[in-house]
Write a protein that holds these residues in place. Structure first.
Motif, PDB file in Angstrom:
ATOM      1  N   SER A   1      28.467  38.955  19.798  1.00 39.90           N
ATOM      2  CA  SER A   1      28.711  37.770  20.622  1.00 39.90           C
ATOM      3  C   SER A   1      30.201  37.457  20.774  1.00 39.90           C
ATOM      4  N   ARG A   2      31.049  38.072  19.953  1.00 37.19           N
ATOM      5  CA  ARG A   2      32.465  37.746  20.010  1.00 37.19           C
ATOM      6  C   ARG A   2      33.106  38.184  21.329  1.00 37.19           C
ATOM      7  N   ALA A   3      32.569  39.202  21.945  1.00 37.25           N
ATOM      8  CA  ALA A   3      33.146  39.684  23.195  1.00 37.25           C
ATOM      9  C   ALA A   3      33.149  38.596  24.264  1.00 37.25           C
ATOM     10  N   GLY A   4      32.066  37.828  24.343  1.00 39.03           N
ATOM     11  CA  GLY A   4      32.004  36.742  25.311  1.00 39.03           C
ATOM     12  C   GLY A   4      33.009  35.643  25.006  1.00 39.03           C
ATOM     13  N   TRP A   5      33.192  35.368  23.734  1.00 45.45           N
ATOM     14  CA  TRP A   5      34.160  34.359  23.311  1.00 45.45           C
ATOM     15  C   TRP A   5      35.586  34.781  23.692  1.00 45.45           C
ATOM     16  N   THR A   6      35.906  36.025  23.427  1.00 43.61           N
ATOM     17  CA  THR A   6      37.242  36.530  23.761  1.00 43.61           C
ATOM     18  C   THR A   6      37.477  36.482  25.267  1.00 43.61           C
ATOM     19  N   ALA A   7      36.484  36.880  26.032  1.00 40.39           N
ATOM     20  CA  ALA A   7      36.611  36.856  27.492  1.00 40.39           C
ATOM     21  C   ALA A   7      36.757  35.426  28.009  1.00 40.39           C
ATOM     22  N   ARG A   8      36.078  34.500  27.392  1.00 40.98           N
ATOM     23  CA  ARG A   8      36.175  33.101  27.819  1.00 40.98           C
ATOM     24  C   ARG A   8      37.578  32.558  27.577  1.00 40.98           C
ATOM     25  N   LEU A   9      38.127  32.803  26.388  1.00 38.00           N
ATOM     26  CA  LEU A   9      39.486  32.341  26.094  1.00 38.00           C
ATOM     27  C   LEU A   9      40.498  32.970  27.038  1.00 38.00           C
ATOM     28  N   ARG A  10      40.311  34.240  27.327  1.00 35.12           N
ATOM     29  CA  ARG A  10      41.225  34.929  28.224  1.00 35.12           C
ATOM     30  C   ARG A  10      41.174  34.329  29.633  1.00 35.12           C
ATOM     31  N   ALA A  11      39.979  34.018  30.104  1.00 35.32           N
ATOM     32  CA  ALA A  11      39.822  33.447  31.445  1.00 35.32           C
ATOM     33  C   ALA A  11      40.472  32.065  31.523  1.00 35.32           C
ATOM     34  N   ILE A  12      40.335  31.276  30.482  1.00 34.86           N
ATOM     35  CA  ILE A  12      40.954  29.945  30.470  1.00 34.86           C
ATOM     36  C   ILE A  12      42.473  30.078  30.527  1.00 34.86           C
ATOM     37  N   HIS A  13      43.010  31.015  29.775  1.00 39.51           N
ATOM     38  CA  HIS A  13      44.459  31.224  29.808  1.00 39.51           C
ATOM     39  C   HIS A  13      44.921  31.659  31.195  1.00 39.51           C
ATOM     40  N   LEU A  14      44.240  32.622  31.778  1.00 37.39           N
ATOM     41  CA  LEU A  14      44.653  33.143  33.088  1.00 37.39           C
ATOM     42  C   LEU A  14      44.586  32.067  34.171  1.00 37.39           C
ATOM     43  N   ALA A  15      43.665  31.127  34.028  1.00 35.09           N
ATOM     44  CA  ALA A  15      43.537  30.069  35.024  1.00 35.09           C
ATOM     45  C   ALA A  15      44.763  29.163  35.063  1.00 35.09           C
ATOM     46  N   ASP A  16      45.566  29.207  34.000  1.00 32.06           N
ATOM     47  CA  ASP A  16      46.745  28.336  33.914  1.00 32.06           C
ATOM     48  C   ASP A  16      48.039  29.086  34.215  1.00 32.06           C
ATOM     49  N   THR A  17      47.934  30.316  34.674  1.00 30.17           N
ATOM     50  CA  THR A  17      49.150  31.116  34.868  1.00 30.17           C
ATOM     51  C   THR A  17      49.598  31.205  36.317  1.00 30.17           C
ATOM     52  N   GLY A  18      48.825  30.677  37.223  1.00 30.30           N
ATOM     53  CA  GLY A  18      49.187  30.780  38.631  1.00 30.30           C
ATOM     54  C   GLY A  18      50.308  29.825  39.019  1.00 30.30           C
ATOM     55  N   VAL A  19      51.035  30.196  40.061  1.00 31.19           N
ATOM     56  CA  VAL A  19      52.097  29.357  40.613  1.00 31.19           C
ATOM     57  C   VAL A  19      51.792  29.124  42.082  1.00 31.19           C
ATOM     58  N   ARG A  20      51.673  27.866  42.461  1.00 23.31           N
ATOM     59  CA  ARG A  20      51.391  27.538  43.862  1.00 23.31           C
ATOM     60  C   ARG A  20      52.695  27.469  44.644  1.00 23.31           C
ATOM     61  N   PRO A  21      52.850  28.285  45.654  1.00 24.21           N
ATOM     62  CA  PRO A  21      54.050  28.156  46.489  1.00 24.21           C
ATOM     63  C   PRO A  21      54.001  26.856  47.269  1.00 24.21           C
ATOM     64  N   GLY A  22      55.160  26.257  47.462  1.00 23.63           N
ATOM     65  CA  GLY A  22      55.206  24.995  48.197  1.00 23.63           C
ATOM     66  C   GLY A  22      56.580  24.766  48.790  1.00 23.63           C
ATOM     67  N   GLN A  23      56.658  23.858  49.713  1.00 23.84           N
ATOM     68  CA  GLN A  23      57.912  23.503  50.354  1.00 23.84           C
ATOM     69  C   GLN A  23      58.331  22.111  49.898  1.00 23.84           C
ATOM     70  N   HIS A  24      59.588  21.991  49.506  1.00 22.27           N
ATOM     71  CA  HIS A  24      60.110  20.711  49.040  1.00 22.27           C
ATOM     72  C   HIS A  24      61.453  20.469  49.704  1.00 22.27           C
ATOM     73  N   ASN A  25      61.653  19.244  50.153  1.00 22.98           N
ATOM     74  CA  ASN A  25      62.875  18.919  50.871  1.00 22.98           C
ATOM     75  C   ASN A  25      64.119  18.951  49.998  1.00 22.98           C
ATOM     76  N   ASP A  26      63.927  18.803  48.691  1.00 29.81           N
ATOM     77  CA  ASP A  26      65.086  18.696  47.808  1.00 29.81           C
ATOM     78  C   ASP A  26      65.380  19.983  47.046  1.00 29.81           C
ATOM     79  N   GLY A  27      64.789  21.107  47.440  1.00 35.11           N
ATOM     80  CA  GLY A  27      65.118  22.363  46.785  1.00 35.11           C
ATOM     81  C   GLY A  27      63.907  23.213  46.477  1.00 35.11           C
ATOM     82  N   VAL A  28      64.108  24.156  45.585  1.00 33.82           N
ATOM     83  CA  VAL A  28      63.089  25.139  45.233  1.00 33.82           C
ATOM     84  C   VAL A  28      62.342  24.692  43.982  1.00 33.82           C
TER      85      VAL A  28
END
Length: 543
Positions: free
Chosen positions: A333-360
């Motif tokens: 059962s540990r395989a599912g636990w490891t995959a779950r933790l990995r998925a939660i981490h990956l969900a927080d690694t994205g960067v949303r591109p956006g436009q801002h008037n005051d810079g990058v």
């Protein structure tokens, strides 16, 4: 007969310490002369004692040997105290050598005199003071041992200027470090049984793996036992962030889903960590009822807040080596636990591109740094909001290094980058700093230029102490006080160092940014960074 100063430098050289950092002072002129006579130790002259101390801390992080910093009495020691605190918080071996008033003036409130035992007693592992030249070899040997043994940390040695210059009959001693404590066979068998039975374990890796061979041992152990790995605060470079077993870090703003998942663990194996407030998410994790195995080389960090089912005052690498005799196993059962933790981490690694008037948005800059960083890149960070994306949005892979102050000290980034470039001139080194920290110690960039190392200075300019402004907007919306900055023209300031300068005003300038980071030689990149991108939504609307 050699002087006490010469004996001291001979001892350091014998331990393989090949570099020291200083701001020169008349109170240790004999030490400067001893260094002149001993070419084995490279003396790096810095522009501030805080910068010199930060360089020594960073150098120690990379070599595993004590960083050495030399400062003068009084003001010099006070300026260097920030590095002593950083070394203590970061568990880094550091030797601060302070030129003291003459021994006849000790404890008489002489010019620039400070009692360093009282001053540093709460943040240094040990403070010594020589009153006779023959004491110096013994004291430097003790300082070295104290800095290195157990949980590494800073030590301070006060050296009266006349004592340093006097002849020393005492020989240079051999360095003596205690062998790592070996865990008892019964404890190893018990831990192995716990690991085999745990369905939802987490291996929490701390400072003990930040040394030669530590990362390799950690990965081999985690793979052998199929253990998901989380790293303690600001130690992302301990484990391959792209590995299926990497579950993320314990930092300042972990996502609620990640904190909730960690709270479901049925076994927390805390290896080589002191379980400080941020790593434990405000002293809330591991929670009551979660099984905890706590391994730390110094017993004083065990059992005082988090009761452990098994608390071992041993070296983490020694424990891993001892577990090599046990047969690894894990429930299916540990395989599912490891995959779950990995998925939660990956969900927080994205960067949303956006436009801002005051810079990058600086998160996009951090992502670009991760894309162009070479396999051996070293990135040093100052404290500040600009640095936050580097901890979760960039996938660090050893031997890449991420050097950031666990203490949260501003002013660390550029001196650390200078030290990294001096230590590894053939590796890509990027020092990222915000405009808040840039004028604190970024003048140390002059040392990099003078030495001809190819340090890349990456400066985020948003005109604010942004991390404090964020807290201010949450607590007192719209009431800005003390967090705005009137900055110089940073492009002109960087150009004054005589290096190529790239200005980034929008994402259209990213190709030029990438080219500057990849080009040979030193460079500076000034990024007009969006403040609105990091402020709370109500403040963004006001901006």
């Amino acid at each position: 007969m050699p002087t006490a100063a010469e004996r001291l430098i001979d001892f350091l050289a014998a331990q393989g310490i090949d570099r020291a950092f200083c701001v020169p002072g008349e109170s240790y002129i004999a030490l400067l002369d001893a260094l002149h006579a001993n070419p084995a130790v490279d003396l790096v002259t810095c522009r501030s004692e805080g910068g010199a101390g930060f360089m020594a801390v960073a150098d120690a992080k990379m070599t595993g040997r004590p960083g050495v910093v030399l400062v003068s009495r009084g003001p010099g020691a006070c300026n260097a105290s920030i590095a002593v605190h950083t070394a203590e918080q970061d568990a880094v071996p550091l030797i601060l050598l302070v030129g003291q008033v003459e021994k006849r003036d000790l404890r008489r409130n002489a010019f620039q005199e400070i009692d360093y035992g009282r001053m540093f007693g709460g943040i240094a592992k040990w403070v010594g003071e020589a009153t006779e030249p023959n004491q110096v070899p013994e004291l430097i040997a003790r300082a070295y041992a104290m800095a290195m043994q157990g949980v590494p940390g800073p030590v301070v040695l006060s050296l009266p200027e006349d004592v340093l210059a006097e002849p020393c009959a005492a020989p240079v001693p051999a360095a003596t470090l205690p062998a790592p404590a070996i865990p008892a066979p019964a404890d190893i068998a018990r831990l192995a049984a716990m690991l085999r039975g745990a369905e939802r374990p987490i291996l929490l890796a701390g400072h003990a793996f930040d040394r030669p061979g530590g990362r390799e041992a950690l990965r081999a152990f985690a793979e052998a036992w199929n253990l998901p790995v989380a790293v303690s605060f600001r130690r992302q470079d301990l484990f391959d962030n792209g590995h299926a077993l990497y579950a993320g870090d314990l930092g300042l703003s972990n996502p609620p889903a990640q904190r909730a998942a960690f709270a479901e663990s049925d076994l927390v194996l805390a290896l080589g960590t002191r379980l400080t407030d941020i790593t434990t998410q405000g002293w809330t994790w591991p929670a009551a009822g979660q099984r905890l195995v706590h391994v730390c080389a110094e017993p004083r960090f065990l059992g005082w807040l988090f009761p452990a089912e098994l608390a071992l005052p041993v070296d983490a690498l020694a424990l891993i080596a001892a577990l090599g005799a046990e047969a690894p196993a894990a429930p299916a059962s540990r395989a599912g636990w490891t995959a779950r933790l990995r998925a939660i981490h990956l969900a927080d690694t994205g960067v949303r591109p956006g436009q801002h008037n005051d810079g990058v948005a600086f998160a996009e800059v951090a992502r670009l740094v991760g894309e162009v960083a070479t396999a051996g890149a070293i990135v040093t960070l100052d404290a500040g909001t600009f640095g936050a994306p580097f901890y979760r949005k960039v996938p660090w892979v050893p031997p890449q290094r991420l050097l950031a102050p666990v203490s949260g000290a501003m002013g660390f980034g550029v001196p650390a980058g200078v030290a990294a470039s001096l230590r590894y001139p053939d590796r890509q080194v990027i020092a990222a700093v915000g405009d808040g920290g840039a004028l604190m110690t970024a003048g140390e960039f002059a040392v990099a230029v003078a030495r001809g190392v190819p340090l890349k200075l990456l400066l985020s300019d948003n005109g604010a102490y942004a991390s404090i402004r964020i807290h201010q907007e949450r607590a007192h919306p719209g009431r800005v006080s003390g967090t705005s900055l009137a900055n110089p023209d940073f492009v002109a300031w960087c150009a004054a160092f005589g290096v190529p300068v790239t200005r980034v005003d929008s994402t259209a300038d990213f190709p030029a940014l990438a080219a500057a980071l990849a080009a040979p030689g030193p460079a500076a990149i000034v990024v007009r960074t969006s403040l609105a991108a990091v402020l709370p939504m109500t403040a963004q609307a006001a901006e």
